[in-house]
Design a protein around this motif. Structure first.
Motif, mmCIF file in Angstrom:
data_model
loop_
_atom_site.group_PDB
_atom_site.id
_atom_site.type_symbol
_atom_site.label_atom_id
_atom_site.label_comp_id
_atom_site.label_asym_id
_atom_site.label_seq_id
_atom_site.Cartn_x
_atom_site.Cartn_y
_atom_site.Cartn_z
ATOM 1 N N LYS A 262 0.807 -1.218 0.000
ATOM 2 C CA LYS A 262 0.000 0.000 0.000
ATOM 3 C C LYS A 262 0.844 1.273 0.000
ATOM 4 O O LYS A 262 0.417 2.310 -0.462
ATOM 5 N N TRP A 263 2.074 1.187 0.552
ATOM 6 C CA TRP A 263 2.922 2.381 0.576
ATOM 7 C C TRP A 263 4.021 2.318 -0.494
ATOM 8 O O TRP A 263 4.896 3.176 -0.536
ATOM 9 N N GLU B 46 8.657 11.713 4.417
ATOM 10 C CA GLU B 46 7.561 10.919 4.987
ATOM 11 C C GLU B 46 8.074 9.580 5.507
ATOM 12 O O GLU B 46 8.965 8.977 4.926
ATOM 13 N N VAL B 47 7.484 9.152 6.613
ATOM 14 C CA VAL B 47 7.770 7.805 7.117
ATOM 15 C C VAL B 47 6.438 7.104 7.385
ATOM 16 O O VAL B 47 5.548 7.677 8.005
ATOM 17 N N ASP B 48 6.313 5.904 6.872
ATOM 18 C CA ASP B 48 5.111 5.104 7.103
ATOM 19 C C ASP B 48 5.522 3.806 7.782
ATOM 20 O O ASP B 48 6.470 3.162 7.359
ATOM 21 N N ALA B 49 4.780 3.445 8.803
ATOM 22 C CA ALA B 49 5.162 2.234 9.532
ATOM 23 C C ALA B 49 3.941 1.411 9.902
ATOM 24 O O ALA B 49 2.875 1.953 10.193
ATOM 25 N N LYS B 50 4.117 0.123 9.869
ATOM 26 C CA LYS B 50 3.052 -0.796 10.269
ATOM 27 C C LYS B 50 3.676 -1.978 10.998
ATOM 28 O O LYS B 50 4.038 -2.970 10.372
ATOM 29 N N PRO B 51 3.861 -1.847 12.298
ATOM 30 C CA PRO B 51 4.400 -2.987 13.063
ATOM 31 C C PRO B 51 3.245 -3.845 13.549
ATOM 32 O O PRO B 51 2.438 -3.410 14.346
ATOM 33 N N ILE C 198 8.349 7.988 15.712
ATOM 34 C CA ILE C 198 8.718 8.791 14.558
ATOM 35 C C ILE C 198 8.750 10.237 15.027
ATOM 36 O O ILE C 198 7.828 10.689 15.706
#
Lengths: 347, 489
Positions: free
Chosen positions: A24-25, A267-272, A289
């Protein structure tokens, strides 16, 4: 999650869009709509970034080794070092390669995997199968050095036997889209996994570090630490998933992702993610972040360190934590040098 | 015991667990089964709605038909047959102004059994010093009574069924309805927009602190009926309101659909506290029956320094799909989400929040406590994002999951998106099991196993319970214990 080798550059149907949850990212289809023309043959001179560390070498030039094969296997039987090089010199074309590396029971391998890209706007796709026998040890260092306008995808599936140790450190500097994916089948029973990553991104670079660890057996341990810094209009993506299957009791898993954003357009995107089907477990993740700690910055300046230097020092210290976990001193020193050069290039 | 069949034993055990499982036998009026434009016209006509409202519904229906039911949540259920439902069910009653005397005594009895005070004097006659709260009671598709309206009106607060607000304050409803959750926001929101029947409308004028707690009590009674309520709360500049909703339903073998939309609007310096105790029938231990709770709740913190706080205690429903969210637009706006989600038996819950930081200096805080027992699945799914303009945005998230038993599951799926260098996001999550040592300690002091579990779980969720209005916190605490009965041993 798409299977690691679902992407085939010859077939545009296999290119994920951001509608695929795990992409998605990182919308590959946005940059790559049709299958690219195949890259020309490329002869590779032996060496590479880790030449000084010796050991065996397997090198792909634009997706083919010296014998013209795009699939290569390697078996480690003792204490060995393997330099696995994916070398690209292409413009606007694409290629892919596969490697299978097996570490036999009781053996130990230092795998130095490098992605060395030159040329422009190329598309590179690599797939690795890594197998560890009982009590085997694999230390994998991945150095992703791609061109800013390249599309670079690398996916690995890792299968561990009981008592095996797998340690990984990924160093990423991004590309137009750089995706590094690791999927680990963790059997528990004394096996242990360390999955670390570092990204340093400037310009409009994009790096995506994705990991999945599936604990299937009792008593497995996983440690994960990913850190990154983004500036300019860069974008860092971290997706980590830990799955603990029904019955995989006494699993102990920790995941951390921490990022610094240096610019207002980065930009930073995260999904842990945690997916837990067993009750006797200890699982945790942490994600932060933000900007540099103003207090630390103030402290450093109060000691007479000028602001730019103080920032550089604190940033390096922040990211350096990942490198401190690399056991091999020569590799650790190399990684420190890489980080220093990358940070200098950012400022 | 030996003379009883296992089914009987189970039924009795189930009855004790879900004490709101009775149904009320009254004469009701239904819309024809199924969904089409005629049914929508029927509902709109029943409500005596203005023409624009009917058109709004029909447009929503058209959008809905083109949409697909979402499948990304970690839930697995028998698909809903949207043509096999009643979209409108109302108790038959006499025309004319409503007073308690005219309401069907069966309904009054129902609310009495549920412990909801509908007679204002009953509330007043309560314990000295106990705070009063106004109730809007929604029975299937219609609101049957709203208490304390006059007293609230004195303070300028409008609290009435939304169907009535459409007639009495059409300009307010038209201005805000669908402005937070657009018609085509998602599949269930579009469905709700087409067929919603009732729900509460609250407007608190500038500078007014609502003099009492407002609450709505939703009751599904009729079988084969979906409940589609719509709630709209507007806190004007500097206003404050605290609102609580409770939900129960009879025990039935069929799955019933509840697809609500809640929209909150907070203007400058306004604050809305929205608390939910959701105790829809969860189905039996084998997963038969229970409510599908597919709800869209969103707050629009438009004003500077506006604040919205969501607190939810989710113990019921067979399947829950619910993400109360905050759009933080105003400078210094803040959002909070405190959640307890407890699943047992074969319940499935996929719930969490979205904190969308759009304005500068916006703050949000998420505390989520998930407890899974039995063969249930409990997922926290959340999004925290900061827009490039949200300079100085702050978020703190803590998600803890507790597992009780070998066959349940707990998942944590947080999404974090930061798009500027001055946002500061922190997220922590843990998954652990109920500690044997603590359990042993508590039981060694003379507590039964179930009491010990209830005590420990109440400790685990304490941070959230503290956010509930006092009188509901006590109720919620009991609910926590009841929900976990039979989960250990």
């Amino acid at each position: 999650m798409t299977a690691p080798f679902a992407i085939d550059l010859r077939n545009a149907e296999t290119f994920p869009t951001r509608r695929v949850e795990d992409w998605k990212w990182s919308d590959l289809r946005k940059f790559l709509r049709a299958a690219p023309e195949p890259s020309p043959a490329l002869a590779v001179a032996p060496g590479g970034p880790f030449a000084a560390l010796g050991g065996e070498e397997i090198a792909f030039g634009n997706g083919r080794d010296s014998a013209g094969a795009s699939e290569v296997g390697y078996v480690a039987r003792g204490r060995e070092t393997l330099r696995l090089r994916f070398v690209t010199d292409a413009s606007g074309t694409g290629h892919q390669a596969r490697a299978t590396v097996e570490v036999e029971a009781g053996a130990a391998l230092l795998l130095l995997e490098t992605y060395e890209g030159s040329g422009s706007a190329y598309v590179a796709n690599a797939g690795l199968s890594l197998k560890l026998g009982k009590g085997a040890r694999l230390t994998r260092i991945v150095l992703l050095d791609d061109q800013a306008d390249a599309l670079s995808i690398s996916a690995a599936e890792v299968a561990l036997s009981e008592g095996a140790v797998f340690e990984q450190t990924v160093l990423a500097s991004g590309a137009r889209l750089q995706r590094h994916e690791t999927r680990v089948a963790h059997p528990g029973h004394g096996a242990s996994v360390r999955l670390d990553g570092l990204y340093v991104l400037g310009g409009e670079r994009h790096a995506d570090l994705t990991t999945v660890v599936e604990h299937a057996g009792v008593g497995g341990e996983t440690r994960q630490l990913t850190k990154g810094v983004v500036s300019g209009r860069a974008r860092g993506v971290f997706q980590g998933r830990i799955v603990v299957a029904h019955g995989a009791d006494k699993t102990d898993a920790r995941m951390g992702h921490h990022a610094l954003i240096l610019s207002d357009r980065a930009e930073v995107d995260a999904k842990p993610e945690l997916e837990i089907y067993a009750d006797d477990v200890a699982c945790a993740h942490g994600n932060t972040i933000g900007a540099l700690d103003e207090n630390a910055l103030f402290y450093a300046r109060a000691r007479g360190i000028p602001e730019p230097e103080a920032r550089a020092m604190l940033t390096e210290a922040f990211l350096g934590e990942v490198l401190d976990r690399i056991e091999d001193e020569r590799v650790r020193e190399f990684a420190r040098g890489w980080l220093g050069a990358r940070l200098e290039a950012l400022s | 015991m030996s003379s009883l069949s296992p089914e009987t034993v189970q039924t009795v055990a189930g009855l004790e667990k879900y004490k709101h499982g009775f149904s009320t036998d009254i004469e009701q009026e239904f819309a024809p089964k199924g969904l089409n434009t005629d049914v929508i016209r029927f509902i709109s006509e029943k409500k005596g709605e203005p023409e624009w409202m009917l058109e709004w519904r029909l447009a929503a229906y058209e959008r809905w038909q083109a949409m697909e039911e979402p499948t990304w949540a970690k839930v697995d259920y028998t698909p809903v047959d949207y043509q096999d439902l009643y979209y409108y069910a109302a108790p038959k009653q006499k025309a004319g102004p409503k007073s308690l005397d005219e309401i069907d005594p069966e309904i009054l009895e129902t609310y009495k059994k549920l412990g909801i005070p509908l007679k204002e004097q009953e509330v007043l006659a309560g314990v000295e010093g106990a705070s009063r709260y106004a109730v809007d009671a929604v029975f299937d598709s219609v609101s049957v009574v709203t208490t304390f309206r006059e007293e609230l009106a004195k303070a300028g607060v409008i609290f009435m069924p939304i169907s009535e607000a459409l007639r009495e304050h059409p300009e307010l409803v038209r201005q805000y309805l669908g402005s937070v959750v657009p018609v085509s926001d998602n599949y269930f929101a579009a469905l709700n927009s087409a067929v919603f029947s009732d729900g509460s409308f609250v407007y608190v004028p500038p500078g007014v602190r609502c003099p009492m707690e407002l609450s709505t009590y939703f009751r599904i009674n009729a079988s084969s009926t979906g409940q589609f309520e719509r709630t709209l709360i507007i806190a004007d500049k500097g206003a404050y309101v605290s609102y609580l909703e409770g939900c129960t339903a009879p025990m039935r073998d069929e799955n019933q659909l509840h697809a609500a939309v809640v929209e909150l609007v907070a203007l400058d310096d306004a604050e809305i506290k929205y608390s939910t105790v959701q105790n829809w029938y969860p189905g039996d231990a084998e997963g038969k029956g229970g409510i599908y709770n597919f709800v869209t709740k969103r707050a629009d913190c438009r004003g500077d320094r506006s604040k919205v706080s969501w607190t939810q205690v989710e113990t019921g429903s067979a399947v829950t799909w619910k993400y109360p969210s905050c759009l933080l637009k105003g400078d210094g706006a803040s959002g909070e989400f405190y959640s307890i989600a407890i699943t047992n038996g074969r319940q499935q819950a996929d719930t969490g929040t979205k904190m969308v930081h759009l304005g500068p200096n916006t703050r949000s805080r998420i505390i989520s406590k998930g407890v899974s027992a039995g063969r249930s699945t409990n997922t926290y799914r959340g999004l925290v994002s900061a827009h490039p303009k949200a300079k100085g945005a702050r978020n703190f998230t803590q998600c803890d999951s507790l597992l009780i038993g070998k066959d349940c599951a707990a998942h944590t799926v947080p999404y974090v998106e930061a798009r500027n260098s001055q946002a500061q996001f922190e997220h922590e999550a843990t998954t652990t099991r109920l500690s044997d040592d603590q359990l042993f300690y508590a039981m060694q002091r003379g507590l039964s196993q179930e009491e010990a579990v209830a005590l420990l779980v109440n400790g685990f969720v304490r941070d959230v319970l503290q956010q509930l209005p006092m009188e509901f916190a006590v109720e919620a605490q009991k609910l926590v214990a009841i929900s976990l009965e039979g989960s250990v041993g």
